[in-house]
Motif scaffolding. Structure first.
Motif, PDB file in Angstrom:
ATOM      1  N   GLY A  38       8.771   2.050   3.483  1.00 54.94           N
ATOM      2  CA  GLY A  38       7.907   0.875   3.414  1.00 54.94           C
ATOM      3  C   GLY A  38       6.446   1.271   3.241  1.00 54.94           C
ATOM      4  O   GLY A  38       5.707   0.639   2.487  1.00 54.94           O
ATOM      5  N   ASP A  39       6.056   2.340   3.933  1.00 51.81           N
ATOM      6  CA  ASP A  39       4.676   2.831   3.793  1.00 51.81           C
ATOM      7  C   ASP A  39       4.420   3.301   2.366  1.00 51.81           C
ATOM      8  O   ASP A  39       3.351   3.073   1.802  1.00 51.81           O
ATOM      9  N   ARG A  40       5.435   3.951   1.789  1.00 46.51           N
ATOM     10  CA  ARG A  40       5.301   4.443   0.414  1.00 46.51           C
ATOM     11  C   ARG A  40       5.212   3.264  -0.553  1.00 46.51           C
ATOM     12  O   ARG A  40       4.443   3.296  -1.521  1.00 46.51           O
ATOM     13  N   VAL A  41       6.007   2.226  -0.280  1.00 46.06           N
ATOM     14  CA  VAL A  41       5.982   1.038  -1.146  1.00 46.06           C
ATOM     15  C   VAL A  41       4.613   0.374  -1.061  1.00 46.06           C
ATOM     16  O   VAL A  41       4.036  -0.023  -2.087  1.00 46.06           O
ATOM     17  N   LEU A  42       4.071   0.315   0.162  1.00 44.91           N
ATOM     18  CA  LEU A  42       2.755  -0.298   0.353  1.00 44.91           C
ATOM     19  C   LEU A  42       1.700   0.471  -0.447  1.00 44.91           C
ATOM     20  O   LEU A  42       0.851  -0.121  -1.135  1.00 44.91           O
ATOM     21  N   ILE A  68       5.246 -12.400  -5.975  1.00 44.45           N
ATOM     22  CA  ILE A  68       5.820 -11.141  -6.441  1.00 44.45           C
ATOM     23  C   ILE A  68       6.360 -10.368  -5.241  1.00 44.45           C
ATOM     24  O   ILE A  68       5.681 -10.193  -4.235  1.00 44.45           O
ATOM     25  N   ILE A  69       7.617  -9.940  -5.365  1.00 41.17           N
ATOM     26  CA  ILE A  69       8.303  -9.305  -4.238  1.00 41.17           C
ATOM     27  C   ILE A  69       8.440  -7.799  -4.453  1.00 41.17           C
ATOM     28  O   ILE A  69       8.856  -7.354  -5.510  1.00 41.17           O
ATOM     29  N   PHE A  70       8.097  -7.035  -3.444  1.00 42.44           N
ATOM     30  CA  PHE A  70       8.364  -5.598  -3.447  1.00 42.44           C
ATOM     31  C   PHE A  70       9.243  -5.289  -2.231  1.00 42.44           C
ATOM     32  O   PHE A  70       8.761  -5.325  -1.098  1.00 42.44           O
ATOM     33  N   PRO A  71      10.532  -4.972  -2.419  1.00 42.70           N
ATOM     34  CA  PRO A  71      11.383  -4.648  -1.279  1.00 42.70           C
ATOM     35  C   PRO A  71      10.926  -3.326  -0.657  1.00 42.70           C
ATOM     36  O   PRO A  71      10.532  -2.407  -1.376  1.00 42.70           O
ATOM     37  N   LYS A  72      10.989  -3.261   0.676  1.00 43.84           N
ATOM     38  CA  LYS A  72      10.546  -2.035   1.342  1.00 43.84           C
ATOM     39  C   LYS A  72      11.475  -0.860   1.067  1.00 43.84           C
ATOM     40  O   LYS A  72      11.090   0.285   1.271  1.00 43.84           O
ATOM     41  N   ASN A  73      12.693  -1.162   0.617  1.00 39.83           N
ATOM     42  CA  ASN A  73      13.620  -0.053   0.332  1.00 39.83           C
ATOM     43  C   ASN A  73      13.689   0.242  -1.155  1.00 39.83           C
ATOM     44  O   ASN A  73      14.596   0.913  -1.623  1.00 39.83           O
ATOM     45  N   MET A  74      12.723  -0.238  -1.916  1.00 39.14           N
ATOM     46  CA  MET A  74      12.731   0.054  -3.349  1.00 39.14           C
ATOM     47  C   MET A  74      12.437   1.533  -3.593  1.00 39.14           C
ATOM     48  O   MET A  74      11.854   2.213  -2.754  1.00 39.14           O
ATOM     49  N   VAL A  75      12.851   2.015  -4.747  1.00 34.17           N
ATOM     50  CA  VAL A  75      12.557   3.389  -5.136  1.00 34.17           C
ATOM     51  C   VAL A  75      11.172   3.408  -5.773  1.00 34.17           C
ATOM     52  O   VAL A  75      10.927   2.752  -6.781  1.00 34.17           O
TER      53      VAL A  75
END
Ligand SMILES: [Zn+2]
Length: 252
Positions: A38-42, A68-75
């Motif tokens: 999640g930190d990386r996605v942020l 706009i959605i960014f899942p915390k488990n996205m690659v």
């Protein structure tokens, strides 16, 4: 290298499955790694140029600029360069293989708006010079899930940006909220969210006070007729403008 790409593709595929199945998420993904990712996605969102003030923490995802959605488990793309700035997109698109058949699964909660969904899909599929195709499938596997969700007052829908060559995996439609709009406006909302799933930013990002978007090569400037203008749910363009089509043909 190829092996690495395969691994990345596999991880991405798993992430999509996890994203679409939150209960299994708890057993398959330990909490700490999810928080770390999640930190990386942020950081990825900030690297894309979105200011911290536009990012809202929403449980398993981050919501940016309301829709706009960014899942915390996205690659998170490892080599993504957020510095490149062009109608407007995220700089990350659906790859040349996946774009040929983007599979759309309509959740039972949205089947009552199947006609609107079909209208939206026909618009993207009808762009001359583009080989991007959205196709409805009635079972897994699929690339985009479209479902109804109560997003509160003022937000008509939300879409996810592409990552790792795959279309954004989720569209949420505030069905009850847009139910009173005309057929064309309901279809517009859905068409607009598909636009986010294939990388389009809001064409009017500057007027909306949003973070700087990347210009689609060869399609610069603003466009009052763009279906991808933000903040116009219920009142905006209901068909893709010429520049929307040019931008789609340019990317796909
Ligand atoms: Zn939008």
């Amino acid at each position: 290298m190829k092996q690495n790409l395969k691994k990345i593709a596999l991880i991405a595929a798993i992430a999509v499955v996890i994203a679409s199945c939150s209960k299994k998420n708890e057993t398959l993904t330990p909490e700490a790694p999810l928080a770390k990712n999640g930190d990386r996605v942020l950081q990825h969102i900030k690297n894309l140029g979105f200011p911290a003030s536009s990012i809202i923490e929403g449980g398993n995802e981050y919501i940016v600029e309301e829709d706009i959605i960014f899942p915390k488990n996205m690659v998170v793309p490892a080599s993504f360069t957020g510095a490149n700035t062009e109608q407007y997109y995220t700089g990350s698109i659906v790859n040349s293989t996946n774009k040929l058949n983007i599979r759309v699964f309509v959740d039972p909660s949205m089947t009552s708006m199947s006609s609107e969904i079909n209208n939206a899909i026909a618009q993207w599929n009808g762009v001359s010079g583009s080989t991007l195709r959205l196709n409805i499938v009635t079972a897994a596997p699929y690339d985009i899930l479209i479902k109804d969700e109560n997003l509160g007052n003022g937000v008509c829908g939300q879409g996810q940006f592409p990552s790792n060559g795959q279309a954004g995996a989720l569209i949420k439609i505030n069905k009850a909220y847009i139910a009173g709009n005309s057929f064309a406006q309901r279809a517009r909302t859905i068409c607009h969210e598909f636009g986010h799933c294939i990388s389009f930013r809001h064409t009017n990002w500057a007027a909306q006070g949003e973070s700087t978007a990347t210009n689609v090569p060869g399609v610069p400037g603003t466009d009052a007729s763009s279906l991808m203008n933000g903040g116009q749910c219920g009142s905006g363009a209901t068909v893709l403008s010429q520049k929307d089509k040019d931008a789609t043909a340019s990317l796909y």
